[in-house]
Design an enzyme around this catalytic site. Sequence first.
Site, PDB file in Angstrom:
ATOM      1  N   VAL A 114       0.809  -1.226   0.000  1.00 12.38           N
ATOM      2  CA  VAL A 114       0.000   0.000   0.000  1.00 12.38           C
ATOM      3  C   VAL A 114       0.842   1.276   0.000  1.00 12.38           C
ATOM      4  CG1 VAL A 114      -1.979  -1.106   1.120  1.00 12.38           C
ATOM      5  CG2 VAL A 114      -0.250   0.031   2.541  1.00 12.38           C
ATOM      6  N   ASN A 133      -7.400  -1.324   5.541  1.00 12.67           N
ATOM      7  CA  ASN A 133      -7.128  -2.026   6.804  1.00 12.67           C
ATOM      8  C   ASN A 133      -5.640  -2.189   7.126  1.00 12.67           C
ATOM      9  OD1 ASN A 133      -7.769  -4.172   8.999  1.00 12.67           O
ATOM     10  ND2 ASN A 133      -6.455  -5.260   7.543  1.00 12.67           N
ATOM     11  N   SER A 155      -8.128   3.860  15.109  1.00 15.01           N
ATOM     12  CA  SER A 155      -7.942   3.133  16.376  1.00 15.01           C
ATOM     13  C   SER A 155      -8.421   4.059  17.484  1.00 15.01           C
ATOM     14  CB  SER A 155      -6.467   2.803  16.587  1.00 15.01           C
ATOM     15  OG  SER A 155      -6.252   2.404  17.931  1.00 15.01           O
ATOM     16  N   TYR A 181       2.346   5.548  15.822  1.00 18.40           N
ATOM     17  CA  TYR A 181       1.064   4.894  15.515  1.00 18.40           C
ATOM     18  C   TYR A 181      -0.114   5.850  15.771  1.00 18.40           C
ATOM     19  CZ  TYR A 181      -2.427   1.076  15.644  1.00 18.40           C
ATOM     20  OH  TYR A 181      -3.504   0.251  15.417  1.00 18.40           O
ATOM     21  N   ALA A 236      -0.085   9.091  15.876  1.00 14.72           N
ATOM     22  CA  ALA A 236      -0.069  10.195  14.903  1.00 14.72           C
ATOM     23  C   ALA A 236      -0.774   9.771  13.618  1.00 14.72           C
ATOM     24  CB  ALA A 236       1.375  10.607  14.609  1.00 14.72           C
ATOM     25  N   LYS A 243      -3.019   7.297  13.207  1.00 12.49           N
ATOM     26  CA  LYS A 243      -4.443   6.990  13.375  1.00 12.49           C
ATOM     27  C   LYS A 243      -5.265   8.269  13.561  1.00 12.49           C
ATOM     28  CE  LYS A 243      -4.000   2.577  12.816  1.00 12.49           C
ATOM     29  NZ  LYS A 243      -4.497   1.941  11.588  1.00 12.49           N
ATOM     30  N   ILE A 262      -7.971  -5.773  20.247  1.00 13.35           N
ATOM     31  CA  ILE A 262      -8.488  -6.906  19.475  1.00 13.35           C
ATOM     32  C   ILE A 262      -7.407  -7.992  19.393  1.00 13.35           C
ATOM     33  CG2 ILE A 262      -9.588  -7.600  17.290  1.00 13.35           C
ATOM     34  CD1 ILE A 262     -11.041  -5.198  18.635  1.00 13.35           C
TER      35      ILE A 262
HETATM   36  P1  NAP Z   1      -2.270  -7.637  11.498  1.00 14.21           P
HETATM   37  O1  NAP Z   1      -2.805  -8.915  12.027  1.00 14.21           O
HETATM   38  O2  NAP Z   1      -0.841  -7.310  11.721  1.00 14.21           O
HETATM   39  O3  NAP Z   1      -2.658  -7.545   9.943  1.00 14.21           O
HETATM   40  C1  NAP Z   1      -2.237  -6.459   9.163  1.00 14.21           C
HETATM   41  C2  NAP Z   1      -1.905  -6.974   7.784  1.00 14.21           C
HETATM   42  O4  NAP Z   1      -1.470  -5.871   6.971  1.00 14.21           O
HETATM   43  C3  NAP Z   1      -0.760  -8.005   7.793  1.00 14.21           C
HETATM   44  O5  NAP Z   1      -1.086  -9.107   6.983  1.00 14.21           O
HETATM   45  C4  NAP Z   1       0.390  -7.181   7.235  1.00 14.21           C
HETATM   46  O6  NAP Z   1       1.402  -7.964   6.609  1.00 14.21           O
HETATM   47  C5  NAP Z   1      -0.339  -6.305   6.231  1.00 14.21           C
HETATM   48  N1  NAP Z   1       0.512  -5.228   5.763  1.00 14.21           N
HETATM   49  C6  NAP Z   1       1.522  -4.618   6.435  1.00 14.21           C
HETATM   50  N2  NAP Z   1       2.131  -3.747   5.662  1.00 14.21           N
HETATM   51  C7  NAP Z   1       1.497  -3.772   4.466  1.00 14.21           C
HETATM   52  C8  NAP Z   1       1.694  -3.075   3.243  1.00 14.21           C
HETATM   53  N3  NAP Z   1       2.675  -2.178   3.085  1.00 14.21           N
HETATM   54  N4  NAP Z   1       0.863  -3.351   2.200  1.00 14.21           N
HETATM   55  C9  NAP Z   1      -0.102  -4.282   2.324  1.00 14.21           C
HETATM   56  N5  NAP Z   1      -0.328  -4.969   3.459  1.00 14.21           N
HETATM   57  C10 NAP Z   1       0.474  -4.723   4.516  1.00 14.21           C
HETATM   58  O7  NAP Z   1      -3.093  -6.395  12.114  1.00 14.21           O
HETATM   59  P2  NAP Z   1      -4.582  -6.297  12.723  1.00 14.21           P
HETATM   60  O8  NAP Z   1      -4.470  -6.362  14.198  1.00 14.21           O
HETATM   61  O9  NAP Z   1      -5.505  -7.203  11.997  1.00 14.21           O
HETATM   62  O10 NAP Z   1      -4.913  -4.772  12.374  1.00 14.21           O
HETATM   63  C11 NAP Z   1      -5.587  -4.385  11.189  1.00 14.21           C
HETATM   64  C12 NAP Z   1      -5.837  -2.891  11.235  1.00 14.21           C
HETATM   65  O11 NAP Z   1      -6.612  -2.575  12.411  1.00 14.21           O
HETATM   66  C13 NAP Z   1      -4.552  -2.065  11.335  1.00 14.21           C
HETATM   67  O12 NAP Z   1      -4.694  -0.874  10.591  1.00 14.21           O
HETATM   68  C14 NAP Z   1      -4.469  -1.731  12.819  1.00 14.21           C
HETATM   69  O13 NAP Z   1      -3.749  -0.567  13.067  1.00 14.21           O
HETATM   70  C15 NAP Z   1      -5.945  -1.591  13.172  1.00 14.21           C
HETATM   71  N6  NAP Z   1      -6.205  -1.797  14.600  1.00 14.21           N
HETATM   72  C16 NAP Z   1      -5.920  -2.998  15.216  1.00 14.21           C
HETATM   73  C17 NAP Z   1      -6.168  -3.122  16.583  1.00 14.21           C
HETATM   74  C18 NAP Z   1      -5.882  -4.391  17.335  1.00 14.21           C
HETATM   75  O14 NAP Z   1      -6.036  -4.409  18.575  1.00 14.21           O
HETATM   76  N7  NAP Z   1      -5.511  -5.481  16.684  1.00 14.21           N
HETATM   77  C19 NAP Z   1      -6.690  -2.036  17.312  1.00 14.21           C
HETATM   78  C20 NAP Z   1      -6.952  -0.845  16.662  1.00 14.21           C
HETATM   79  C21 NAP Z   1      -6.705  -0.730  15.298  1.00 14.21           C
HETATM   80  P3  NAP Z   1       2.793  -8.207   7.445  1.00 14.21           P
HETATM   81  O15 NAP Z   1       2.446  -9.045   8.625  1.00 14.21           O
HETATM   82  O16 NAP Z   1       3.697  -8.897   6.475  1.00 14.21           O
HETATM   83  O17 NAP Z   1       3.319  -6.870   7.891  1.00 14.21           O
END
Ligand code: NAP
Length: 272
Positions: free
Chosen positions: A86, A112, A165, A178, A180, A182, A211
């Site tokens: 992305v 996402n 977030s 992070y 900044a 969000k 999560i």
């Molecule tokens: P995750 O399990 O780490 O999944 C994120 C995915 O994005 C991974 O497969 C990652 O691949 C991929 N990614 C990273 N860099 C990328 C790039 N340059 N281009 C395309 N894909 C890329 O994270 P998640 O917990 O599901 O979070 C998803 C979203 O929700 C994020 O934006 C996160 O900030 C937000 N969020 C999560 C939480 C939480 O508690 N989990 C809370 C608030 C917000 P790699 O593993 O190879 O990097």
Amino acid sequence: MTISNPTEATDAAPLQRGRGRLQDKVAIITGSARGIGAATAITFAREGAQVVICDIMAEQGKELASQLNSTYANGRPTAIFVPADVTNANSVANLVQQTVHHFGKLDILVNNAGITRDAQLKKMDEEDFDLVVDINLKGVFLCGKAAANQMLVQGHGGVILNAASIVGIDGNFGQTNYVATKSAVIGMTKVWARELGPKGIRVNALAPGFIDTPMTAQMPEKIYNMMVERTPLRRAGVPEDVANAYLWLASDEAAFINGVVLRVDGGIVIGT
Ligand code: NAP
């Protein structure tokens, strides 16, 4: 991530049946090889959408697309995997082109993909600051712009959903970079809601709380327990909690919702 068999639905889990709430919609979900993105891809496919799994993790992304095709195929492909970074404008342009090539249009983008590189300000590396900004902020900008331009050409509206977030609203210790990004995503969401709303493109942000995903799996047990303790529902969220909120915002049930930031956090109150 395994896909619940839609034929195993019970009254206790009515959503498992799939009511076609996104029937014939085409959706790109970035970073959807795992975690919240994968749960969202599964949920959208179950509700009748054709989904584009996009990630830098090719193996897991291809595997999920193939599972969706075998579980939800209905005389047509349900999912494709498109490798995309992305942060790269050419890669993002290819993502939208491939989507239109395979499915004929683009109706929904879920921005996402996101990462964390946590450290206190006094120790935060410039490289980690730049990397988080590149993926979490520039990535949302590049994908949002490319998707919006495709939707504007098509001329029948669309939906863009951005992963913010709760820390983008409340702040958080040790997350300068992070937080900044969000907060900035929330700001961009409000700008796009104004710019694109008149063309029928709704733009909203989701603010998940704590999560259970690979992103939070590295957390020390003490911090994990503290986050659960601060959540009135006394549990961490699961990816499906967030996916269901994306589903609602993407569906016509949210037809008059534009420019909001929806917290999906079990009521968590983050401390000092
Ligand atoms: P995750 O399990 O780490 O999944 C994120 C995915 O994005 C991974 O497969 C990652 O691949 C991929 N990614 C990273 N860099 C990328 C790039 N340059 N281009 C395309 N894909 C890329 O994270 P998640 O917990 O599901 O979070 C998803 C979203 O929700 C994020 O934006 C996160 O900030 C937000 N969020 C999560 C939480 C939480 O508690 N989990 C809370 C608030 C917000 P790699 O593993 O190879 O990097």
